[in-house]
Scaffold this motif. Structure first.
Motif, PDB file in Angstrom:
ATOM      1  N   PRO A 119      55.106  49.134   3.281  1.00 41.61           N
ATOM      2  CA  PRO A 119      56.474  49.613   3.493  1.00 41.61           C
ATOM      3  C   PRO A 119      56.976  50.630   2.474  1.00 41.61           C
ATOM      4  O   PRO A 119      57.776  51.501   2.815  1.00 41.61           O
ATOM      5  N   ALA A 120      56.515  50.533   1.224  1.00 43.26           N
ATOM      6  CA  ALA A 120      57.007  51.470   0.211  1.00 43.26           C
ATOM      7  C   ALA A 120      56.346  52.831   0.298  1.00 43.26           C
ATOM      8  O   ALA A 120      56.766  53.764  -0.384  1.00 43.26           O
TER       9      ALA A 120
ATOM     10  N   PRO B 208      66.692  55.034   4.621  1.00 44.93           N
ATOM     11  CA  PRO B 208      66.125  53.704   4.359  1.00 44.93           C
ATOM     12  C   PRO B 208      64.629  53.744   4.657  1.00 44.93           C
ATOM     13  O   PRO B 208      64.149  54.639   5.362  1.00 44.93           O
ATOM     14  N   SER B 209      63.887  52.809   4.090  1.00 37.41           N
ATOM     15  CA  SER B 209      62.479  52.718   4.484  1.00 37.41           C
ATOM     16  C   SER B 209      62.418  52.336   5.958  1.00 37.41           C
ATOM     17  O   SER B 209      63.368  51.773   6.515  1.00 37.41           O
ATOM     18  N   LEU B 210      61.313  52.638   6.608  1.00 39.61           N
ATOM     19  CA  LEU B 210      61.207  52.409   8.040  1.00 39.61           C
ATOM     20  C   LEU B 210      61.228  50.923   8.373  1.00 39.61           C
ATOM     21  O   LEU B 210      60.671  50.097   7.640  1.00 39.61           O
ATOM     22  N   SER B 211      61.846  50.589   9.481  1.00 37.40           N
ATOM     23  CA  SER B 211      61.906  49.203   9.934  1.00 37.40           C
ATOM     24  C   SER B 211      60.600  48.802  10.604  1.00 37.40           C
ATOM     25  O   SER B 211      59.749  49.647  10.907  1.00 37.40           O
TER      26      SER B 211
ATOM     27  N   ASN C 156      58.774  34.146  -2.166  1.00 37.40           N
ATOM     28  CA  ASN C 156      60.031  34.063  -1.428  1.00 37.40           C
ATOM     29  C   ASN C 156      60.784  35.363  -1.669  1.00 37.40           C
ATOM     30  O   ASN C 156      60.748  35.911  -2.769  1.00 37.40           O
ATOM     31  N   ALA C 157      61.468  35.850  -0.658  1.00 36.08           N
ATOM     32  CA  ALA C 157      62.319  37.039  -0.801  1.00 36.08           C
ATOM     33  C   ALA C 157      63.739  36.654  -0.423  1.00 36.08           C
ATOM     34  O   ALA C 157      63.965  36.039   0.628  1.00 36.08           O
ATOM     35  N   TYR C 158      64.697  36.998  -1.302  1.00 38.51           N
ATOM     36  CA  TYR C 158      66.091  36.617  -1.084  1.00 38.51           C
ATOM     37  C   TYR C 158      66.970  37.855  -0.964  1.00 38.51           C
ATOM     38  O   TYR C 158      66.622  38.931  -1.443  1.00 38.51           O
ATOM     39  N   ALA C 159      68.115  37.665  -0.329  1.00 44.06           N
ATOM     40  CA  ALA C 159      69.106  38.740  -0.234  1.00 44.06           C
ATOM     41  C   ALA C 159      69.767  38.941  -1.594  1.00 44.06           C
ATOM     42  O   ALA C 159      69.942  37.996  -2.367  1.00 44.06           O
ATOM     43  N   SER C 160      70.120  40.182  -1.903  1.00 40.07           N
ATOM     44  CA  SER C 160      70.796  40.476  -3.160  1.00 40.07           C
ATOM     45  C   SER C 160      72.282  40.138  -3.044  1.00 40.07           C
ATOM     46  O   SER C 160      72.815  39.945  -1.948  1.00 40.07           O
TER      47      SER C 160
ATOM     48  N   THR D  35      62.534  43.815   5.505  1.00 34.54           N
ATOM     49  CA  THR D  35      63.111  43.441   4.216  1.00 34.54           C
ATOM     50  C   THR D  35      63.362  44.687   3.380  1.00 34.54           C
ATOM     51  O   THR D  35      64.439  44.868   2.811  1.00 34.54           O
ATOM     52  N   PHE D  36      62.360  45.564   3.292  1.00 39.93           N
ATOM     53  CA  PHE D  36      62.543  46.829   2.588  1.00 39.93           C
ATOM     54  C   PHE D  36      63.652  47.647   3.247  1.00 39.93           C
ATOM     55  O   PHE D  36      64.480  48.257   2.572  1.00 39.93           O
ATOM     56  N   HIS D  37      63.658  47.662   4.573  1.00 37.42           N
ATOM     57  CA  HIS D  37      64.648  48.440   5.321  1.00 37.42           C
ATOM     58  C   HIS D  37      66.065  47.961   5.011  1.00 37.42           C
ATOM     59  O   HIS D  37      66.986  48.778   4.834  1.00 37.42           O
ATOM     60  N   ALA D  38      66.255  46.649   4.948  1.00 39.05           N
ATOM     61  CA  ALA D  38      67.592  46.106   4.678  1.00 39.05           C
ATOM     62  C   ALA D  38      68.062  46.451   3.273  1.00 39.05           C
ATOM     63  O   ALA D  38      69.233  46.803   3.063  1.00 39.05           O
ATOM     64  N   VAL D  39      67.168  46.372   2.300  1.00 39.01           N
ATOM     65  CA  VAL D  39      67.540  46.663   0.916  1.00 39.01           C
ATOM     66  C   VAL D  39      67.865  48.144   0.744  1.00 39.01           C
ATOM     67  O   VAL D  39      68.894  48.509   0.175  1.00 39.01           O
ATOM     68  N   THR D  40      66.999  49.014   1.246  1.00 40.33           N
ATOM     69  CA  THR D  40      67.215  50.451   1.068  1.00 40.33           C
ATOM     70  C   THR D  40      68.355  50.971   1.933  1.00 40.33           C
ATOM     71  O   THR D  40      68.946  52.004   1.626  1.00 40.33           O
ATOM     72  N   GLY D  41      68.672  50.247   3.002  1.00 36.95           N
ATOM     73  CA  GLY D  41      69.764  50.676   3.871  1.00 36.95           C
ATOM     74  C   GLY D  41      71.138  50.524   3.248  1.00 36.95           C
ATOM     75  O   GLY D  41      72.117  51.057   3.771  1.00 36.95           O
TER      76      GLY D  41
END
Length: 656
Positions: free
Chosen positions: A355-356, A308-311, A467-471, A271-277
């Motif tokens: 992750p951060a 990006p943060s690591l996957s 819950n975590a959602y896509a931006s 999730t972190f990886h997708a956002v920072t990517g």
């Protein structure tokens, strides 16, 4: 012809060497293959054809802590054979030897290194974000160290340290003054260049004489060299135009709340990886603009590589590599062979990955878990009679490592605190969290056509679930209403399942978020009966409407309507709600892959999907223009009549 062939052969050889370096880096640094390729492409011309380089090649590496920025630069310099011509400067002022005189400038650091004027070398400017030159109010910050870095980044030419030459001349003058009042024999001993002065003189004046000879010069000899230097002004600058400069740092402004989520061990790394990517050079420049002057941002160039943060897979590879290394080292010491089961890897991931914060917490946890764990397992097995060459298998549960030798087993205490924190032993608490989070997730899926990125109730970071959602790139009025409905769905699910008397306090942050979104819609975005922006202001030059009281009732009406809509959706899809609740109680989470199967919903809308704006544009093109008849007397130049009625879209009720 032969020269041409030699050149082609040289270029091919150097290019092949670069590819080999890239391949080697990818075996050592996990999860950043794309970053490695980007960096290799950025330095290709500098490495393959350095003769054509006329100004420094600047590559900026930005990322969260522990993602491998500095490690990549150091290893690249080593693999390219430049480790003797590599300088690393900590821009926060804590470089090795930074306290020495002459080391408060980049020219001083380069002068004491193996990098030679006019020749290729590698310079790493680390922790660059701490070198800020403006504060949050854009006032200039006084920074004395490394001020010549901006000249270096501009064209690679550094001016001489004239202040140092002035200090030396002052020493000569003082020595001459003392000599006039001293005996002849003593006068000869009054002046002597100190070692650091001689070294700076040698570097600044580009002298070939050895250091010991310069230190023995008389005042007249020094003065003569200084005059000669000043007469040849065209040679003053030191040429470092063939440097490869890496600028490395963490821009927290670019990562918003992610950089400060140091306690978050629950959000999936992907999730972190997708956002920072998704961050780009524009995000970098916006963040830099908050720390540096515009002309300084320009000198950093446009080659900004965003880490990006690591996957999750990158962390898993690091864990596999670390487990294998600890097993080999323990075997070398005691002779036993260790087989670490997948459950050990899983528990290390569960208890070590934040992750951060990148790899640093993982490496420290690997040592804490396996350093003592394998030693204790070896000691136990040997005490039970194990001999060199015997196999010892290690498994893990949420409490301990378990060593297995032959038909015997032994539990070994392990620091699996995070796994213990995630366990919700209270059935009532699990039921409450599951209903609340399932409500959010189900309504989001129904309105946005895709599953949440994550739903979890077994959480260690705080007492609750999430819950975590896509931006989204664009938020339409309809999207914003759906977002409010999703925010209120957790409370709606609690009321539906448990009744009003047992509705919990867990919806407080949801209500705040929903209210903020509704207020922004009506007061800032013009999605209500008023177009003008309303706000609370104190500055006299802020030209805004200040009557926020009038929007309070419409905000409440909007929230009530969206809460009712969430309740209707949950009642309509009662079976899907209960299926999600059961999955959360049993597994503690619902992955996107499981969500569609559990809820029985067709969820295929891509994350980057927007409202059908292109379709609406096409429809507009084919729609005939309405004819508007207007008497000339009804319109004045530049002004509409005050009595003109508002369009229906602005007077219609906001809620749907």
């Amino acid at each position: 012809m032969n020269e041409s062939n030699d050149l082609r052969e040289q270029l091919a050889q150097r290019n092949q060497q670069l590819q080999s370096v890239a391949a080697q880096l990818k075996t050592e640094l996990f999860g950043i293959d794309a970053i490695i390729d980007r960096v290799i492409d950025s330095v290709r011309a500098w490495y393959v054809l350095p003769e054509l380089v006329s100004r420094p090649v600047i590559v900026c590496l930005w990322g969260l802590t522990g993602t491998g920025k500095t490690q990549l630069v150091r290893r690249l310099a080593q693999l390219l054979g430049f480790y003797d011509r590599f300088v690393e400067v900590q821009m926060d002022g804590f470089s090795n030897g930074a306290g020495m005189r002459g080391a408060q400038s980049i020219s001083g650091m380069l002068g004491r290194s193996g990098v030679r004027e006019g020749e290729p070398g590698i310079l790493a400017l680390d922790e660059f974000q701490r070198f800020r030159t403006i504060n949050a109010k854009r006032d200039e910050v006084r920074v004395e160290r490394y001020q010549d870095v901006w000249a270096l980044l501009s064209d690679g030419k550094l001016p001489p340290a004239l202040s140092l030459l002035g200090d030396i001349e002052s020493s000569i003058a003082e020595a001459a003054f003392d000599a006039e009042r001293a005996d002849a024999d003593e006068a000869k001993l009054r002046f002597k260049l100190r070692s650091w002065e001689a070294q700076e003189l040698q570097r600044t004046l580009k002298l070939d004489e050895p250091l010991l000879e310069i230190m023995a010069w008389t005042p007249d000899q020094v003065q003569a060299r200084l005059r000669e230097f000043r007469d040849g002004q065209q040679q003053w600058e030191t040429d470092y135009s063939r440097l490869l400069i890496f600028v490395c740092g963490n821009l927290d402004e670019m990562y918003e709340d992610l950089a400060t989520s140091v306690d978050d061990c629950d959000s999936d790394a992907d999730t972190f990886h997708a956002v920072t990517g998704k961050l780009s050079v524009i995000d970098v420049k916006q963040a830099l603009n908050k720390r540096f002057k515009p002309e300084q941002v320009a000198r950093l160039g446009n080659e900004h590589v965003v880490y990006p943060s690591l996957s999750r897979r990158a962390y898993e590879q690091l864990i596999e590599q670390g487990c294998a290394r600890y097993a080999r080292e323990t075997e070398a010491r005691c002779g036993l062979r260790f087989d670490l089961a997948a459950s050990v890897h899983e528990q290390i991931y569960a208890n070590a990955v934040f992750p951060a914060q990148g790899t640093r917490p993982l490496f420290s946890s690997l040592h804490a878990i396996l350093g003592a764990g394998l030693a204790n397992a070896a000691l136990w097995a040997i005490e039970r009679g194990a001999a060199a060459g015997d196999d010892v298998r290690l498994t893990a549960d949420r409490r301990s490592l378990i060593a297995h030798w032959r038909n015997e087993s032994h539990a070994i205490a392990a620091p699996f605190e995070i796994s213990r924190l995630r366990q919700r032993n209270n059935a009532d608490f699990r039921a409450l969290l599951a209903v609340h989070e399932a409500g959010h997730g189900l309504v989001h899926a129904l309105l946005f056509g895709r599953a949440p990125r994550e739903i979890k109730i077994h959480v260690a970071s705080f007492e609750g679930g999430y819950n975590a959602y896509a931006s989204r790139k664009v938020w339409s009025r309809r999207n914003l209403l759906d977002n409010i409905c999703t925010s209120l769905a957790g409370r709606a699910a609690e009321l539906l399942v448990f009744g009003p008397d047992m509705s919990s306090s867990g919806a407080e942050s949801d209500l705040r978020k929903a209210t903020e979104t509704a207020a922004r819609m009506l007061r800032h975005l013009g999605h209500g009966p008023r177009i003008g922006r309303s706000d609370v202001i104190t500055a006299s030059d802020d030209n805004l409407c200040t009557d926020v009281e009038a929007s309070n009732a419409p905000i409440e009406a909007l929230l009530q309507a969206e809460h009712a809509r969430a309740t209707d959706l949950l009642e309509t899809h009662r079976d899907a709600l209960l299926a999600l609740v059961d999955e959360l109680i049993a597994q503690g989470q619902v992955t996107p892959e499981r969500f569609a199967a559990v809820a029985g919903l067709p969820l295929g809308r891509p994350e980057d999907a927007l409202d059908p704006y292109a379709e609406r544009l096409a429809m507009f093109r084919t729609t005939a223009r309405p004819r508007v008849r207007q008497r000339p007397s009804e319109v004045k130049r530049g002004h509409a009549l005050a009595a003109s009625p508002l369009p229906a879209s602005l007077t219609a009720p906001l809620v749907r």
